[in-house]
Scaffold this motif. Sequence first.
Motif, mmCIF file in Angstrom:
data_model
loop_
_atom_site.group_PDB
_atom_site.id
_atom_site.type_symbol
_atom_site.label_atom_id
_atom_site.label_comp_id
_atom_site.label_asym_id
_atom_site.label_seq_id
_atom_site.Cartn_x
_atom_site.Cartn_y
_atom_site.Cartn_z
ATOM 1 N N GLN A 10 0.831 -1.199 0.000
ATOM 2 C CA GLN A 10 0.000 0.000 0.000
ATOM 3 C C GLN A 10 0.864 1.246 0.000
ATOM 4 O O GLN A 10 0.590 2.212 -0.719
ATOM 5 C CB GLN A 10 -0.925 -0.012 1.216
ATOM 6 N N ASP A 12 3.962 1.506 -1.103
ATOM 7 C CA ASP A 12 4.606 1.617 -2.415
ATOM 8 C C ASP A 12 3.629 2.157 -3.447
ATOM 9 O O ASP A 12 4.000 2.972 -4.311
ATOM 10 C CB ASP A 12 5.147 0.253 -2.860
ATOM 11 N N GLY A 13 2.369 1.690 -3.364
ATOM 12 C CA GLY A 13 1.365 2.173 -4.298
ATOM 13 C C GLY A 13 1.083 3.653 -4.126
ATOM 14 O O GLY A 13 0.940 4.388 -5.110
ATOM 15 N N GLU A 14 1.025 4.113 -2.860
ATOM 16 C CA GLU A 14 0.789 5.529 -2.588
ATOM 17 C C GLU A 14 1.956 6.376 -3.078
ATOM 18 O O GLU A 14 1.757 7.466 -3.628
ATOM 19 C CB GLU A 14 0.561 5.739 -1.093
ATOM 20 N N LYS A 16 4.021 5.636 -5.502
ATOM 21 C CA LYS A 16 4.001 5.646 -6.962
ATOM 22 C C LYS A 16 2.952 6.625 -7.480
ATOM 23 O O LYS A 16 3.199 7.382 -8.427
ATOM 24 C CB LYS A 16 3.720 4.239 -7.488
ATOM 25 N N ARG A 17 1.781 6.619 -6.834
ATOM 26 C CA ARG A 17 0.718 7.531 -7.254
ATOM 27 C C ARG A 17 1.142 8.978 -7.046
ATOM 28 O O ARG A 17 0.898 9.846 -7.905
ATOM 29 C CB ARG A 17 -0.562 7.234 -6.458
ATOM 30 N N PHE A 18 1.785 9.256 -5.918
ATOM 31 C CA PHE A 18 2.245 10.609 -5.633
ATOM 32 C C PHE A 18 3.314 11.039 -6.637
ATOM 33 O O PHE A 18 3.296 12.158 -7.149
ATOM 34 C CB PHE A 18 2.801 10.689 -4.213
ATOM 35 N N ASN A 20 3.757 9.914 -9.670
ATOM 36 C CA ASN A 20 3.127 10.139 -10.976
ATOM 37 C C ASN A 20 2.396 11.477 -11.005
ATOM 38 O O ASN A 20 2.382 12.167 -12.038
ATOM 39 C CB ASN A 20 2.155 9.005 -11.291
ATOM 40 N N CYS A 21 1.814 11.844 -9.861
ATOM 41 C CA CYS A 21 1.113 13.134 -9.781
ATOM 42 C C CYS A 21 2.094 14.285 -9.959
ATOM 43 O O CYS A 21 1.825 15.240 -10.690
ATOM 44 C CB CYS A 21 0.386 13.247 -8.439
ATOM 45 N N ASP A 24 3.108 14.501 -13.543
ATOM 46 C CA ASP A 24 2.029 15.075 -14.352
ATOM 47 C C ASP A 24 1.990 16.598 -14.215
ATOM 48 O O ASP A 24 1.731 17.313 -15.184
ATOM 49 C CB ASP A 24 0.677 14.479 -13.944
ATOM 50 N N SER A 43 -5.439 16.442 -5.447
ATOM 51 C CA SER A 43 -6.333 15.534 -4.722
ATOM 52 C C SER A 43 -6.450 15.955 -3.260
ATOM 53 O O SER A 43 -5.470 16.379 -2.638
ATOM 54 C CB SER A 43 -5.787 14.110 -4.819
ATOM 55 N N ASP A 45 -6.617 14.300 -0.548
ATOM 56 C CA ASP A 45 -5.805 13.585 0.430
ATOM 57 C C ASP A 45 -4.356 14.049 0.432
ATOM 58 O O ASP A 45 -3.569 13.644 1.290
ATOM 59 C CB ASP A 45 -5.859 12.069 0.175
#
Length: 218
Positions: A10, A12-14, A16-18, A20-21, A24, A43, A45
């Motif tokens: 979880q 690592d996923g967060e 990665k999402r951050f 990528n944000c 972007d 976002s 959060d």
Amino acid sequence: MKLLMSSSDQHDGEMKRFANCILDVENKNISSAVGDKSEVEISDDLLITTADDHLFHLVDFSYPDLLQAIPDYMYLQSRAIFTPLESVEKVNNFILTIFSGIEKECLSSNTTCQVDKNEDVQQEWFTPKFLNEIKCSELPNHKLTLKPGISIMLLRNMDQTLGLCNETKLIVNELGNNVIGATVVTGRNIDDKVYISRMNLVPSDSGLPFKFQRRQFL
């Protein structure tokens, strides 16, 4: 079959999402033009929504229980505050107030570099006060205010054999007139005790029409 995500997965996923944000935003993939400016929707959060003392809540969010946790090197390895250059000093000064101990001001020495005879820029145009006030991302500020116990980060490769490279984090142990004693807390030489001296630094691109040299701690 329902798959359960581990806390590590979880995290690592967060991350990665951050990441990528952030990419972007840099690539302007999630911005919209408003007149001559761009707006980016962030976002919820990722936002600190408190109405009072934003700086306190930012530091507390990034470094919860700072004084109690800072002896744990892993705590520092996984945290950082990224901020525009014009806000760095404000954040640093606030964090200094959290630590006890006596502040020490470390002042740099600034001089213009020798220019080509054909250039129009003359060295005598630039006063020490003007050079002291120059701030750019490649250089430490003219005035560094430090305390024992705080975390610092190198801005240049100082000694790669000792693991003292750009972005290496250290904890300040002692503050002398000409050296800073510190403990390495990131990289391959964690827990090493090192001494950092002032060095002559010339920014490669300060945005100025002349070159100057700053002698300061990294």
